[in-house]
Enzyme design. Structure first.
Site, PDB file in Angstrom:
ATOM      1  N   GLN A 162       0.834  -1.134   0.106  1.00 53.39           N
ATOM      2  CA  GLN A 162       0.049  -0.021  -0.145  1.00 53.39           C
ATOM      3  C   GLN A 162       0.916   1.262  -0.021  1.00 53.39           C
ATOM      4  OE1 GLN A 162      -3.136   0.679  -0.080  1.00 53.39           O
ATOM      5  NE2 GLN A 162      -3.140   2.843   0.458  1.00 53.39           N
ATOM      6  N   GLU A 163       1.690   1.406   0.695  1.00 48.18           N
ATOM      7  CA  GLU A 163       2.661   2.390   1.071  1.00 48.18           C
ATOM      8  C   GLU A 163       3.678   2.729  -0.210  1.00 48.18           C
ATOM      9  OE1 GLU A 163       2.307   4.599   3.156  1.00 48.18           O
ATOM     10  OE2 GLU A 163       0.736   3.371   4.365  1.00 48.18           O
ATOM     11  N   SER A 164       4.469   1.393  -0.792  1.00 47.02           N
ATOM     12  CA  SER A 164       5.229   1.909  -1.671  1.00 47.02           C
ATOM     13  C   SER A 164       5.222   1.007  -3.031  1.00 47.02           C
ATOM     14  CB  SER A 164       6.678   1.812  -1.211  1.00 47.02           C
ATOM     15  OG  SER A 164       7.062   0.563  -0.746  1.00 47.02           O
TER      16      SER A 164
END
Length: 314
Positions: free
Chosen positions: A59-61
């Site tokens: 999700q983040e990266s």
């Protein structure tokens, strides 16, 4: 971004309060370079599991260790500098804490999750859901309300990341079929014989032509499910049935790397009997093709909630 209140992270399979060690990783959902790290640190405490941690990083990266954000979040886990200074750990024991090094950033993400879980450990309800709510709204709010606060954003946050995490967990039982599968197949069948177009999504300007993921995206859009544009992100739109559990309507994927879903290069819609409908390549038309081949990677049973939970920036 990770460790910034109000921006999404993702987490593991919390159904029934799954404890650490109880959730395995789906095939290839985590790039091989990070598989061991995620498996190890995803078992750091009972509030998290490897699927939780894997989904958080995706999700983040998108598992990109060089990722940067406009808010100055950095690395594979998207720490902002102030939070990294306080909560970053030397995960590989080499004497430094490097936010750009996954060997430090992945352990730090797990460590911070577990720290939040400790803050809310005495709050009634599921410890993982409360941890995520604390991540979004702050531990004080969780303690004050005796669980997930009645904030729309926070409740949506917990639901979204819980749903998305199921894509990163290896199934432990047979996966139920999607209600929309038959409609998606019917759409794909109506496009048989249509010439392939790289980048095609079926628009009038493209004369109704598709590439592989454009076809699967349009097929599920016809039954009200919005998928990401590219095949390797579509892989995360639901749980993953085994080869002998495939049902019509499942998406089937093919990868250059048998251990990495980010290397997926092709997708089709399974129709049964070992065949799929797909848009194979330039010069070909949408057609039936066998799914068994050296680059067969796996399958996804698309769910509406799973598709809705996918991030749009990866």
């Amino acid at each position: 971004m990770l460790l910034v209140v109000g921006v999404y992270i993702v987490a593991g399979n919390f159904a029934g309060g799954v404890a650490a060690g109880g959730v395995g990783l789906a095939k290839g959902a985590v790039p091989a370079a990070y598989q061991t790290l995620v498996q190890k640190w995803g078992n750091l405490c009972p509030a998290i599991n490897p699927a939780l941690l894997a989904a958080q990083l995706y999700q983040e990266s998108g598992f990109n260790p060089g990722a940067r954000s406009p808010a100055k979040a950095q690395g594979i886990a998207q720490f902002i500098p102030g939070t990294w200074a306080t909560h970053g750990v030397d995960g590989d024991g080499d004497g430094d804490r490097d936010v750009w090094d996954p060997d430090d950033a992945i352990p730090s993400a797990a460590s911070y999750d577990c720290e939040l879980a400790k803050y809310v450990k005495d709050v009634p309800g599921d410890v993982s859901a409360n941890m995520l709510a604390a991540y979004n709204a702050g531990a004080y709010a969780v303690i004050r309300y005796g669980g997930v606060p009645p904030y729309r954003e926070t409740r949506n946050y917990v639901k979204t990341i819980t749903t998305l995490s199921k894509s990163f967990a290896a199934p432990v039982a047979r996966v139920d079929p999607s209600r929309q599968a038959a409609g998606a197949i019917a759409y794909a069948q109506s496009k048989l014989g249509t010439p392939y177009l790289w980048g095609g999504t079926g628009t009038a300007a493209q004369s109704g032509r598709f590439d592989c993921s454009g076809l699967t995206q349009a097929a599920y859009d016809s039954v009200g499910i919005t998928l990401p544009r590219v095949a390797n992100d579509q892989y995360n739109a639901g749980p993953h049935p085994a080869r002998d559990e495939l049902l019509p309507g499942d998406l089937v994927f093919f990868s250059h790397d048998p251990a990495d879903s980010r290397a997926i290069h092709h997708v089709g819609i399974y129709v049964g009997g070992g065949y799929m409908i797909d848009a194979p390549r330039t010069g070909a038309v949408i057609r039936f093709d066998p799914i068994d081949g050296v680059d067969y990677f796996g399958a996804t049973r698309v769910t509406e909630d799973g598709a809705k939970a996918l991030p749009t920036h990866v």
